[in-house]
Design an enzyme around this catalytic site. Structure first.
Site, PDB file in Angstrom:
ATOM      1  N   LYS A 139      14.804  -0.205   4.675  1.00  0.00           N
ATOM      2  CA  LYS A 139      14.585  -1.340   5.599  1.00  0.00           C
ATOM      3  C   LYS A 139      15.782  -2.148   5.819  1.00  0.00           C
ATOM      4  O   LYS A 139      16.168  -2.728   6.670  1.00  0.00           O
ATOM      5  CB  LYS A 139      13.094  -1.801   5.472  1.00  0.00           C
ATOM      6  CG  LYS A 139      11.957  -0.689   5.807  1.00  0.00           C
ATOM      7  CD  LYS A 139      10.651  -1.188   5.219  1.00  0.00           C
ATOM      8  CE  LYS A 139       9.502  -0.089   5.576  1.00  0.00           C
ATOM      9  NZ  LYS A 139       8.297  -0.283   5.013  1.00  0.00           N
ATOM     10  N   ASP A 186       4.694  -4.653  11.745  1.00  0.00           N
ATOM     11  CA  ASP A 186       4.069  -3.269  11.506  1.00  0.00           C
ATOM     12  C   ASP A 186       2.790  -2.976  12.480  1.00  0.00           C
ATOM     13  O   ASP A 186       2.423  -1.993  12.450  1.00  0.00           O
ATOM     14  CB  ASP A 186       3.353  -3.316  10.098  1.00  0.00           C
ATOM     15  CG  ASP A 186       4.345  -2.888   8.952  1.00  0.00           C
ATOM     16  OD1 ASP A 186       5.279  -2.006   9.224  1.00  0.00           O
ATOM     17  OD2 ASP A 186       4.236  -3.569   8.077  1.00  0.00           O
ATOM     18  N   GLN A 221       5.163  -4.782   2.149  1.00  0.00           N
ATOM     19  CA  GLN A 221       5.090  -3.474   2.164  1.00  0.00           C
ATOM     20  C   GLN A 221       3.835  -3.136   1.217  1.00  0.00           C
ATOM     21  O   GLN A 221       3.321  -3.927   0.360  1.00  0.00           O
ATOM     22  CB  GLN A 221       6.268  -3.209   0.993  1.00  0.00           C
ATOM     23  CG  GLN A 221       6.591  -1.602   0.844  1.00  0.00           C
ATOM     24  CD  GLN A 221       6.787  -0.836   1.840  1.00  0.00           C
ATOM     25  OE1 GLN A 221       7.556  -1.321   2.848  1.00  0.00           O
ATOM     26  NE2 GLN A 221       6.380   0.393   1.908  1.00  0.00           N
TER      27      GLN A 221
HETATM   28  N1  GUN Z   1       3.498   1.613   3.198  1.00  0.00           N
HETATM   29  C1  GUN Z   1       3.529   2.800   3.774  1.00  0.00           C
HETATM   30  N2  GUN Z   1       3.882   2.703   4.895  1.00  0.00           N
HETATM   31  C2  GUN Z   1       4.130   1.652   5.341  1.00  0.00           C
HETATM   32  C3  GUN Z   1       4.418   0.889   6.487  1.00  0.00           C
HETATM   33  O1  GUN Z   1       4.818   1.505   7.735  1.00  0.00           O
HETATM   34  N3  GUN Z   1       4.506  -0.530   6.444  1.00  0.00           N
HETATM   35  C4  GUN Z   1       4.223  -1.309   5.225  1.00  0.00           C
HETATM   36  N4  GUN Z   1       4.417  -2.545   5.510  1.00  0.00           N
HETATM   37  N5  GUN Z   1       4.072  -0.467   4.233  1.00  0.00           N
HETATM   38  C5  GUN Z   1       3.713   0.723   4.233  1.00  0.00           C
END
Ligand code: GUN
Length: 282
Positions: A51, A118, A95
């Protein structure tokens, strides 16, 4: 045909890069995405790195904030609240998963909906369900783009989503419904899963159960989207779909890795630009 998520994501990031440059010129600064990583789950660390790398490519300042796995809930809440109060931060991503002592709901609740890249805040979740303007969660949004890239209309098709998580299954089912698909959500209690998946013109599998779906469970000519990523050896990842057999039957199928994963990251960049734009009124 293989749905090359990595290539499609690259195209998306290239156009976002141009959009980011124009927005930055107007705002007098780059957009800023804060990424919060708690603990040292290797998979989470890899995702966070990808990311941050994508943000740099697009022209987004990535601010990585790390905490040890032992961090207390109040300390983490205070840190996220501080990012939320920082007017130079446009998007915040925590995350997931978080360590057991942390209630993820409390953490997600302190991110304002306007910075919730998100789309996990209850207000964004509710807005999605109500068909109101909202930040759409990255993975489901990327999956719709992948399906659209095939040129196959979603309208009127039978879609089966295997998995009912808040991150993928539930929001994706709503997005498919919004596009006039007939949607079934299957899950671990579904009886005779194969008889359900074999009806799917569009089959999306997001269970985390490696190899759950094989070619005998796929309708000939279907679009198959594999969201699963299970590490089966230090160098090998496996999806929820058995690629070798399913690719003999499907018209389109995503590989793992290189399918949904890169699209999720690209959509995160898009959501960050959308938050930047609307927060600053650009
Ligand atoms: N863990 C697995 N997928 C995601 C996601 O799309 N966003 C976040 N913040 N954590 C995750």
């Amino acid at each position: 045909m293989i749905l090359d998520g990595a290539a499609i994501a690259q195209g998306v990031k290239e156009s976002l890069r141009q959009r980011a440059a124009k927005l930055a010129a107007r705002a007098g600064r780059k957009p800023c995405l804060a990424v919060v990583l708690v603990g040292d789950n290797p998979a989470s660390r890899t995702y966070v790195q990808s990311k941050i790398k994508a943000a740099a490519f697009v022209g987004i300042e990535g601010r990585e904030v790390e905490f040890p796995a032992t961090v207390g809930e109040e300390e983490l809440l205070d840190a996220v609240a501080a990012l939320d109060a920082d007017s130079l931060v446009d998007g915040i991503l925590v995350q997931l998963p978080l360590p057991a002592q942390i209630n993820p709901d409390r953490v997600l609740d302190v991110i304002s909906p306007a910075k919730d890249v998100d789309g996990f805040h209850p207000q964004n979740v509710a807005s999605l369900q109500l068909g109101r303007h909202c930040t759409v969660p990255c993975t489901p949004k990327g999956i719709i783009r992948l399906i659209d890239s095939t040129g196959t209309p979603i309208d009127g098709k039978t879609a089966v989503v295997v998995g009912r998580s808040n991150i993928v299954g539930k929001p994706l089912a709503k997005l498919l419904l919004d596009r006039n698909a007939t949607v079934t959500i299957a899950h671990s209690h579904t009886q005779d899963l194969a008889s359900i998946t074999r009806q799917a013109d569009i089959l999306v599998v997001a269970t985390g159960h490696a190899g759950l779906i094989d070619g005998s469970m796929v309708k000939p000519g279907a679009i198959v989207i594999d969201v699963g990523i299970t590490r089966i050896s230090p160098t090998r990842l496996k999806g929820d779909v058995d690629f070798a057999s399913a690719s003999q039957v499907a018209a389109f199928i995503t590989p793992v890795p290189g399918g949904v994963g890169p699209m999720t990251v690209a959509m995160l960049m898009e959501n960050t630009l959308e938050c930047f734009e609307s927060r600053l009124g650009l």
